[in-house]
Design a protein around this motif. Structure first.
Motif, mmCIF file in Angstrom:
data_model
loop_
_atom_site.group_PDB
_atom_site.id
_atom_site.type_symbol
_atom_site.label_atom_id
_atom_site.label_comp_id
_atom_site.label_asym_id
_atom_site.label_seq_id
_atom_site.Cartn_x
_atom_site.Cartn_y
_atom_site.Cartn_z
ATOM 1 N N LYS A 141 0.812 -1.219 0.000
ATOM 2 C CA LYS A 141 0.000 0.000 0.000
ATOM 3 C C LYS A 141 0.846 1.271 0.000
ATOM 4 O O LYS A 141 0.314 2.378 0.025
ATOM 5 C CB LYS A 141 -0.935 -0.004 1.213
ATOM 6 C CG LYS A 141 -2.008 -1.093 1.178
ATOM 7 C CD LYS A 141 -2.876 -1.037 2.425
ATOM 8 C CE LYS A 141 -3.989 -2.082 2.361
ATOM 9 N NZ LYS A 141 -4.964 -1.778 1.284
ATOM 10 N N GLY A 142 2.170 1.114 -0.009
ATOM 11 C CA GLY A 142 3.058 2.271 -0.011
ATOM 12 C C GLY A 142 3.228 2.932 1.336
ATOM 13 O O GLY A 142 3.734 4.058 1.425
ATOM 14 N N LEU A 143 2.832 2.221 2.411
ATOM 15 C CA LEU A 143 2.917 2.795 3.748
ATOM 16 C C LEU A 143 4.224 2.479 4.457
ATOM 17 O O LEU A 143 4.582 3.150 5.431
ATOM 18 C CB LEU A 143 1.759 2.269 4.615
ATOM 19 C CG LEU A 143 0.341 2.565 4.128
ATOM 20 C CD1 LEU A 143 -0.675 1.855 5.021
ATOM 21 C CD2 LEU A 143 0.092 4.064 4.104
ATOM 22 N N LEU A 144 4.936 1.471 3.997
ATOM 23 C CA LEU A 144 6.080 0.958 4.740
ATOM 24 C C LEU A 144 7.222 0.608 3.799
ATOM 25 O O LEU A 144 7.005 0.028 2.733
ATOM 26 C CB LEU A 144 5.660 -0.297 5.520
ATOM 27 C CG LEU A 144 6.690 -0.968 6.426
ATOM 28 C CD1 LEU A 144 7.177 -0.006 7.503
ATOM 29 C CD2 LEU A 144 6.097 -2.218 7.070
ATOM 30 N N VAL A 150 14.300 1.647 11.463
ATOM 31 C CA VAL A 150 13.163 1.617 12.381
ATOM 32 C C VAL A 150 12.947 2.989 13.008
ATOM 33 O O VAL A 150 11.812 3.409 13.264
ATOM 34 C CB VAL A 150 13.384 0.539 13.465
ATOM 35 C CG1 VAL A 150 12.236 0.525 14.462
ATOM 36 C CG2 VAL A 150 13.571 -0.835 12.825
ATOM 37 N N SER A 151 14.028 3.710 13.214
ATOM 38 C CA SER A 151 13.937 5.047 13.822
ATOM 39 C C SER A 151 13.113 6.012 12.988
ATOM 40 O O SER A 151 12.567 6.986 13.518
ATOM 41 C CB SER A 151 15.347 5.621 14.033
ATOM 42 O OG SER A 151 16.093 4.801 14.895
ATOM 43 N N LEU A 204 8.288 -5.083 17.647
ATOM 44 C CA LEU A 204 8.209 -3.656 17.338
ATOM 45 C C LEU A 204 7.627 -3.403 15.947
ATOM 46 O O LEU A 204 7.202 -2.292 15.642
ATOM 47 C CB LEU A 204 9.588 -3.018 17.454
ATOM 48 C CG LEU A 204 10.159 -2.984 18.882
ATOM 49 C CD1 LEU A 204 11.608 -2.525 18.868
ATOM 50 C CD2 LEU A 204 9.323 -2.104 19.786
ATOM 51 N N VAL A 205 7.608 -4.452 15.090
ATOM 52 C CA VAL A 205 6.970 -4.289 13.782
ATOM 53 C C VAL A 205 5.502 -3.938 13.969
ATOM 54 O O VAL A 205 4.935 -3.152 13.203
ATOM 55 C CB VAL A 205 7.126 -5.565 12.935
ATOM 56 C CG1 VAL A 205 6.401 -5.409 11.600
ATOM 57 C CG2 VAL A 205 8.598 -5.878 12.693
ATOM 58 N N ASN A 206 4.878 -4.500 14.989
ATOM 59 C CA ASN A 206 3.486 -4.154 15.276
ATOM 60 C C ASN A 206 3.353 -2.674 15.618
ATOM 61 O O ASN A 206 2.408 -1.996 15.178
ATOM 62 C CB ASN A 206 2.972 -5.023 16.429
ATOM 63 C CG ASN A 206 1.465 -5.233 16.383
ATOM 64 O OD1 ASN A 206 0.727 -4.389 15.909
ATOM 65 N ND2 ASN A 206 1.016 -6.362 16.902
ATOM 66 N N ASP A 207 4.326 -2.146 16.370
ATOM 67 C CA ASP A 207 4.320 -0.713 16.688
ATOM 68 C C ASP A 207 4.490 0.127 15.424
ATOM 69 O O ASP A 207 3.831 1.164 15.258
ATOM 70 C CB ASP A 207 5.438 -0.388 17.679
ATOM 71 C CG ASP A 207 5.249 -1.069 19.022
ATOM 72 O OD1 ASP A 207 4.115 -1.462 19.340
ATOM 73 O OD2 ASP A 207 6.242 -1.213 19.754
ATOM 74 N N VAL A 208 5.375 -0.324 14.550
ATOM 75 C CA VAL A 208 5.584 0.387 13.283
ATOM 76 C C VAL A 208 4.294 0.411 12.466
ATOM 77 O O VAL A 208 3.916 1.444 11.894
ATOM 78 C CB VAL A 208 6.730 -0.269 12.489
ATOM 79 C CG1 VAL A 208 6.800 0.301 11.071
ATOM 80 C CG2 VAL A 208 8.063 -0.076 13.199
ATOM 81 N N THR A 213 -0.223 3.210 9.885
ATOM 82 C CA THR A 213 -1.653 3.147 9.575
ATOM 83 C C THR A 213 -2.481 4.139 10.371
ATOM 84 O O THR A 213 -3.592 4.499 9.954
ATOM 85 C CB THR A 213 -2.209 1.735 9.859
ATOM 86 O OG1 THR A 213 -2.067 1.439 11.260
ATOM 87 C CG2 THR A 213 -1.483 0.686 9.030
ATOM 88 N N GLY A 214 -1.956 4.556 11.521
ATOM 89 C CA GLY A 214 -2.749 5.390 12.411
ATOM 90 C C GLY A 214 -3.899 4.631 13.048
ATOM 91 O O GLY A 214 -4.872 5.228 13.515
ATOM 92 N N GLN A 215 -3.776 3.289 13.090
ATOM 93 C CA GLN A 215 -4.832 2.442 13.619
ATOM 94 C C GLN A 215 -4.298 1.480 14.668
ATOM 95 O O GLN A 215 -3.093 1.227 14.746
ATOM 96 C CB GLN A 215 -5.489 1.628 12.489
ATOM 97 C CG GLN A 215 -6.219 2.447 11.444
ATOM 98 C CD GLN A 215 -6.810 1.551 10.364
ATOM 99 O OE1 GLN A 215 -6.200 0.581 9.926
ATOM 100 N NE2 GLN A 215 -8.021 1.894 9.923
ATOM 101 N N GLU A 216 -5.208 0.936 15.454
ATOM 102 C CA GLU A 216 -4.866 -0.130 16.379
ATOM 103 C C GLU A 216 -4.744 -1.450 15.618
ATOM 104 O O GLU A 216 -5.321 -1.594 14.528
ATOM 105 C CB GLU A 216 -5.938 -0.238 17.472
ATOM 106 C CG GLU A 216 -6.032 0.972 18.385
ATOM 107 C CD GLU A 216 -4.738 1.199 19.145
ATOM 108 O OE1 GLU A 216 -4.196 0.222 19.696
ATOM 109 O OE2 GLU A 216 -4.274 2.361 19.186
ATOM 110 N N PRO A 217 -3.997 -2.424 16.170
ATOM 111 C CA PRO A 217 -3.804 -3.695 15.454
ATOM 112 C C PRO A 217 -5.089 -4.374 15.015
ATOM 113 O O PRO A 217 -5.161 -4.914 13.895
ATOM 114 C CB PRO A 217 -3.032 -4.543 16.468
ATOM 115 C CG PRO A 217 -2.273 -3.557 17.282
ATOM 116 C CD PRO A 217 -3.186 -2.375 17.401
ATOM 117 N N ASN A 218 -6.119 -4.378 15.856
ATOM 118 C CA ASN A 218 -7.360 -5.039 15.453
ATOM 119 C C ASN A 218 -8.055 -4.334 14.296
ATOM 120 O O ASN A 218 -8.787 -4.978 13.531
ATOM 121 C CB ASN A 218 -8.322 -5.146 16.645
ATOM 122 C CG ASN A 218 -8.043 -6.377 17.485
ATOM 123 O OD1 ASN A 218 -7.742 -7.455 16.961
ATOM 124 N ND2 ASN A 218 -8.124 -6.234 18.799
#
Length: 385
Positions: A141-144, A150-151, A204-208, A213-218
């Motif tokens: 999606k071009g987000l990552l 990581v910084s 930490l990938v989940n944090d990234v 996304t600006g969203q929570e994991p769920n």
């Protein structure tokens, strides 16, 4: 290969890698050129089509031997798919076998039953492969950018390494277990120069993903994975303090939902005409991610003939497949206590297993089932056409 010798690695890395070790006297399952057939995708609700294993040439007695093995190793669910249809499945009710020390299965892993009776479990490190796919989708999606530090997403100071050491750690290093950090996020070796199975760093990938996304994991998991594929029993939870040292995020799912996820991988990232993840991103995830461990992709385990096989009761590794009886194109999501998802595209096969093999021996010591993968695939090979 450097393995960081601490409790987390002994419990999780050994319980993931060493247990796939036992060599088999049986001839390995042949790796066919192709067993591709039109893939059936189950609807989100309603019946899931099945096929008769006997009509497909499966040995019913050998299949029962496989289920008996699963039962006696504290499985809560086992699902076998052939090109999307259920060949065989079985579920069991587990009491409270110990998981880590004296801590019980129902105390930390079990999260009730689905409406159709399947155990909903925190599937431990099996969730890593979900994170791999979610990261691939974010990149599609071009987000990552996997090659970005990581910084760039979490800011400076996210680790205990020096600013110079931290600055070279990329998202790809987290996904490939080559970050060079310990479970405390301390510096151990320069990123990209060795391999070590570290939970705190990969998590930490989940944090990234939350940052990009600006969203929570769920939320992003629902939109990108679970809703399109009808995985209604899958969700992220916040674990208890028991997990703080490793990863506070846990993925709760069922054996059937795991099988849906595996079916999407078998279908090269497609689900009933919809692209979930690009074939290119999925191919990278399922290819060796470093020369330091050819049996590891991006948070996926690979049955690579040029990879490594850990020998039981030994700290030595030998060249070869992780699971000798399984085809070379097997990819696996692996979690402690033998929570498993195996995908074999050449056979059109997906196998999902939940449960807890951890137990106490006669002297009260905490032990695992190190030959689980090897023995399961010997029995599966004996049952298959």
């Amino acid at each position: 290969m450097r393995m960081i010798q601490n409790f987390a690695v002994l419990v999780i890395a050994a319980a993931t890698a060493l247990l796939v070790a036992c060599a088999s006297d049986r001839e390995p399952l042949a790796d066919p050129q192709s067993s591709v057939a039109p893939i059936y995708f189950p609807a989100g609700e309603g019946a899931w089509e099945s096929i008769s294993p006997v009509a497909q040439g499966w040995d019913p007695a050998a299949l029962e031997d496989l289920f008996e093995f699963a039962r006696t190793h504290n499985s809560s669910g086992l699902v076998i798919l052939k090109d999307g249809r259920i060949v065989a499945e079985r579920q069991w009710v587990l009491e409270n076998p110990p998981v880590m020390g004296q801590v019980g299965y129902r105390d930390i892993w079990y999260h009730g039953d689905s409406p159709d009776g399947w155990a909903r479990e925190d599937v431990a490190s099996t969730q890593k492969s979900f994170i791999s796919v979610l990261a691939g989708i974010a990149r599609d999606k071009g987000l990552l950018d996997f090659d970005a530090p990581v910084s760039a997403y979490l800011g400076e100071g996210w680790s205990k390494a020096s600013p110079e050491e931290e600055a070279i750690i990329t998202v790809h290093h987290l996904l490939s277990m080559t970050s060079g950090l310990s479970e405390d996020l301390d510096f151990v070796f320069p990123a990209g120069t060795d391999w070590a199975y570290i939970n705190k760093a990969y998590s930490l990938v989940n944090d990234v993903l939350q940052v990009v996304t600006g969203q929570e994991p769920n939320e992003f998991t629902h939109d990108w994975l679970t809703q399109p594929m009808g995985m209604s029993q899958t969700e992220w939870i916040v674990r208890g303090e028991f997990f703080r040292k490793w990863n506070m995020n846990g993925l709760v799912t069922t054996a059937r939902d795991l099988a849906r996820f595996g079916l999407m991988v078998q279908a090269d990232g497609q689900w009933n005409g919809r692209t979930i993840i690009s074939a290119g991103s999925l191919e990278q995830a399922l290819s060796p991610s470093s020369t330091f461990n050819p049996s590891y992709g991006l948070l996926w385990w690979l049955n690579n003939p040029q990879g490594w096989r850990w020998v039981r009761n030994s700290n030595q590794i030998t060249p070869g497949k992780m699971i000798p009886a399984a085809p070379a194109d097997l990819a696996a999501a692996m979690g402690t206590s033998e929570r498993r998802l195996y995908i074999v595209p050449s056979l059109g096969l997906v196998v999902a297993r939940t449960g807890s093999t951890w137990k106490l021996d006669s002297e009260g010591n905490f032990v695992d089932s190190r030959d689980f993968d090897v023995r399961l695939w010997e029995l599966l090979a004996a049952a298959m056409p």
